[in-house]
Design an enzyme around this catalytic site. Structure first.
Site, mmCIF file in Angstrom:
data_model
loop_
_atom_site.group_PDB
_atom_site.id
_atom_site.type_symbol
_atom_site.label_atom_id
_atom_site.label_comp_id
_atom_site.label_asym_id
_atom_site.label_seq_id
_atom_site.Cartn_x
_atom_site.Cartn_y
_atom_site.Cartn_z
ATOM 1 N N GLY A 66 21.443 69.023 47.801
ATOM 2 C CA GLY A 66 21.503 68.018 48.847
ATOM 3 C C GLY A 66 20.800 66.749 48.439
ATOM 4 N N HIS A 78 23.789 64.243 52.399
ATOM 5 C CA HIS A 78 24.784 65.221 51.945
ATOM 6 C C HIS A 78 24.082 66.549 51.721
ATOM 7 C CE1 HIS A 78 27.938 67.283 49.901
ATOM 8 N NE2 HIS A 78 27.378 67.211 48.710
ATOM 9 N N HIS A 125 24.820 71.173 51.524
ATOM 10 C CA HIS A 125 25.774 72.282 51.460
ATOM 11 C C HIS A 125 25.355 73.331 52.488
ATOM 12 C CE1 HIS A 125 28.130 71.259 47.762
ATOM 13 N NE2 HIS A 125 27.115 70.412 47.655
ATOM 14 N N ASP A 142 26.576 65.411 72.410
ATOM 15 C CA ASP A 142 25.427 64.521 72.520
ATOM 16 C C ASP A 142 25.301 63.587 71.321
ATOM 17 O OD1 ASP A 142 24.439 65.284 75.008
ATOM 18 O OD2 ASP A 142 23.165 66.860 74.186
ATOM 19 N N HIS A 171 34.353 71.498 49.922
ATOM 20 C CA HIS A 171 33.114 70.920 49.392
ATOM 21 C C HIS A 171 31.990 71.068 50.414
ATOM 22 C CE1 HIS A 171 31.042 67.219 47.306
ATOM 23 N NE2 HIS A 171 30.264 68.277 47.388
ATOM 24 N N TYR A 186 19.505 58.608 78.853
ATOM 25 C CA TYR A 186 18.736 59.680 78.216
ATOM 26 C C TYR A 186 17.497 59.093 77.538
ATOM 27 C CZ TYR A 186 17.626 63.569 75.065
ATOM 28 O OH TYR A 186 16.982 64.578 74.392
#
Length: 242
Positions: free
Chosen positions: A27, A94, A96, A119, A170, A228
């Site tokens: 990542g 990014h 996995h 949300d 991916h 919120y």
């Protein structure tokens, strides 16, 4: 160069293992300084426990290293392409993460079946097509960015309203106005994928949220009259309607 941004990108990257979003080095997080046209990204293949803020690599929007002794993430061309085409985003994550990857492996959108997803994401999280052999063998990471942008253009999706995508076979990419927000979106994406997976196991009925409930949950956090949290004028008077 960009020392404050390096620290924030480092901190955001270090959240990935803490949040259970990465295994080993699977990542990366980047964040961009739009004024300078430069972004900071995690170095390639460096274990999280070995990372330091000064290890973050500064690159330009063509993916060329401007500062840093280490190689930038192998996903740098994807990040650069997204920054060049999604002009409002400030950071990209990014991972996995396994529930999201399961949907990517099945080449399926993550359906908006819960207000948990609504949300943060205005609708289904799209799954972009798998890359073909030529795309993979020529410029794999660049073409990954291209299929993401092409899918958003094809579906006429707003990347600010749906700050996430799966790439078939991916995994997921998320983004936001800051490194912290892109990581937040990555965690919400993973939780949403797990909820959707279990929902699909429990019933074959269409479990999509009705549009009015999707609208309510998304716009009460992101709309013009959002109420919120603690920082909107609408929020101050909302409890009076109880």
């Amino acid at each position: 160069m960009l020392e404050t941004l390096k620290q924030r990108v480092y901190d955001a990257n270090m959240q990935l293992p803490k949040l259970g979003l990465v295994t080993f080095t699977w990542g990366n997080v980047s964040a961009i300084d739009r004024q300078q046209g430069l972004f900071v990204i995690k170095p390639s293949g460096v274990a999280y426990e070995q990372l330091r803020p000064q290890d973050m690599v500064v690159v330009n929007l063509q993916g060329q290293v401007v500062e840093g002794d280490l190689n930038p993430s192998s996903d740098t061309p994807t990040h650069a392409y997204l920054y060049r085409h999604f002009l409002t985003i400030g950071a990209i994550t990014h991972t996995h993460s396994p529930w999201a990857v399961a949907f990517a492996a099945a080449e399926m959108d993550i359906p908006a079946v819960s207000t948990t997803q609504a949300d943060t994401f205005y609708g289904d999280i799209p799954c972009a097509p798998a890359l073909n052999e030529q795309q993979i063998n020529t410029a794999y990471e660049l073409n990954t960015g291209k299929v993401i942008v092409d899918e958003f253009n094809k579906r006429q999706l707003d990347p600010d309203a749906v700050p996430a995508v799966l790439v078939s076979q991916h995994g997921p990419f998320t983004w936001g106005e800051s490194a912290e927000k892109s990581v937040y979106n990555a965690k919400v994406l993973e939780v949403s994928a797990e909820i959707a997976y279990h929902s699909l196991q429990l019933t074959h009925h269409n479990s999509h949220l009705p549009q009015y409930l999707l609208d309510k949950h998304y716009y009460r956090k992101h709309g013009q009259h959002a109420y919120y949290g603690q920082h909107s004028a609408e929020a101050k008077g909302h409890a009076a309607h109880a």
